[in-house]
Write an enzyme that holds these catalytic residues in place. Sequence first.
Site, PDB file in Angstrom:
ATOM      1  N   LEU A  25      -4.967  29.379 -37.946  1.00 49.67           N
ATOM      2  CA  LEU A  25      -6.176  28.918 -38.639  1.00 49.67           C
ATOM      3  C   LEU A  25      -6.842  30.073 -39.376  1.00 49.67           C
ATOM      4  O   LEU A  25      -6.926  31.186 -38.852  1.00 49.67           O
ATOM      5  CB  LEU A  25      -7.167  28.337 -37.613  1.00 49.67           C
ATOM      6  CG  LEU A  25      -8.625  28.149 -38.052  1.00 49.67           C
ATOM      7  CD1 LEU A  25      -8.746  27.070 -39.117  1.00 49.67           C
ATOM      8  CD2 LEU A  25      -9.517  27.816 -36.862  1.00 49.67           C
ATOM      9  N   SER A  26      -7.335  29.800 -40.573  1.00 52.25           N
ATOM     10  CA  SER A  26      -8.145  30.728 -41.343  1.00 52.25           C
ATOM     11  C   SER A  26      -7.345  31.971 -41.709  1.00 52.25           C
ATOM     12  O   SER A  26      -6.306  31.870 -42.347  1.00 52.25           O
ATOM     13  CB  SER A  26      -9.426  31.061 -40.563  1.00 52.25           C
ATOM     14  OG  SER A  26     -10.341  31.743 -41.381  1.00 52.25           O
ATOM     15  N   SER A  27      -7.801  33.158 -41.293  1.00 51.63           N
ATOM     16  CA  SER A  27      -7.002  34.351 -41.579  1.00 51.63           C
ATOM     17  C   SER A  27      -5.664  34.249 -40.867  1.00 51.63           C
ATOM     18  O   SER A  27      -4.643  34.743 -41.358  1.00 51.63           O
ATOM     19  CB  SER A  27      -7.743  35.633 -41.177  1.00 51.63           C
ATOM     20  OG  SER A  27      -8.079  35.607 -39.816  1.00 51.63           O
ATOM     21  N   GLY A  29      -4.084  31.451 -40.635  1.00 48.61           N
ATOM     22  CA  GLY A  29      -3.320  30.608 -41.554  1.00 48.61           C
ATOM     23  C   GLY A  29      -2.740  31.425 -42.688  1.00 48.61           C
ATOM     24  O   GLY A  29      -1.593  31.226 -43.095  1.00 48.61           O
ATOM     25  N   HIS A 161     -14.208  23.998 -41.185  1.00 47.36           N
ATOM     26  CA  HIS A 161     -13.267  25.113 -41.024  1.00 47.36           C
ATOM     27  C   HIS A 161     -12.903  25.201 -39.544  1.00 47.36           C
ATOM     28  O   HIS A 161     -13.419  26.038 -38.805  1.00 47.36           O
ATOM     29  CB  HIS A 161     -13.907  26.411 -41.525  1.00 47.36           C
ATOM     30  CG  HIS A 161     -12.945  27.542 -41.638  1.00 47.36           C
ATOM     31  ND1 HIS A 161     -11.941  27.564 -42.591  1.00 47.36           N
ATOM     32  CD2 HIS A 161     -12.822  28.688 -40.922  1.00 47.36           C
ATOM     33  CE1 HIS A 161     -11.253  28.684 -42.461  1.00 47.36           C
ATOM     34  NE2 HIS A 161     -11.764  29.374 -41.452  1.00 47.36           N
TER      35      HIS A 161
END
Length: 197
Positions: A25-27, A29, A161
Amino acid sequence: LDLVAALKARAALGIDAAQVYVSGLSSGGGETMLMGCLAPDVFAGIGINAGPTVGTTSGQISSVAVTQAQGKNTCTTFAGAASGSFATQLTSVVYGSNDTTVAPGYNTLNAQIMASIYGAGTSSTFSLAGLAGTNTAGSGTLYADASGPRVSLVQNTNLGHNWPAGGGPGGSYVSTNSIDYPAYVTKFFFDNNRRVD
């Protein structure tokens, strides 16, 4: 880590090299996409959750700052001699329509980059209704080649998010009001893996 020791550890754990997957997820990802580009021979499938495109800086996450051509070039350059393994790699991308941290446009871009590397075109769209999870509103797009699905892009309506867990206790950056992405991505990878006979 010594390569021989790593191979012995893999053998001792009984890990099937044809079924190694990564998701984040996020960074995480963004790192998932990076790892899939750097080592397509290692990762049979990558699950990108609300991650910026490979080649994006931390200051560029709020608006799409990389083109499809740039992302594709960066990814294939990173793969180098291992780029032939893209022929059997899969990608799943998931994101929330209400993400205000990473620009939602990166998710469609990530799917398009990987589909173009794989030689896959848009084949079908689907609704999230009926998929496991508390709130399954949203839609998905499959990109396929002549042999079947290669890339799955899923937009979960009203998700921010978050990691879409679909249930459980929830917590920071984990949404229970979502599809069950761990179940979804596992099924997508298992159903479409091209490295397993």
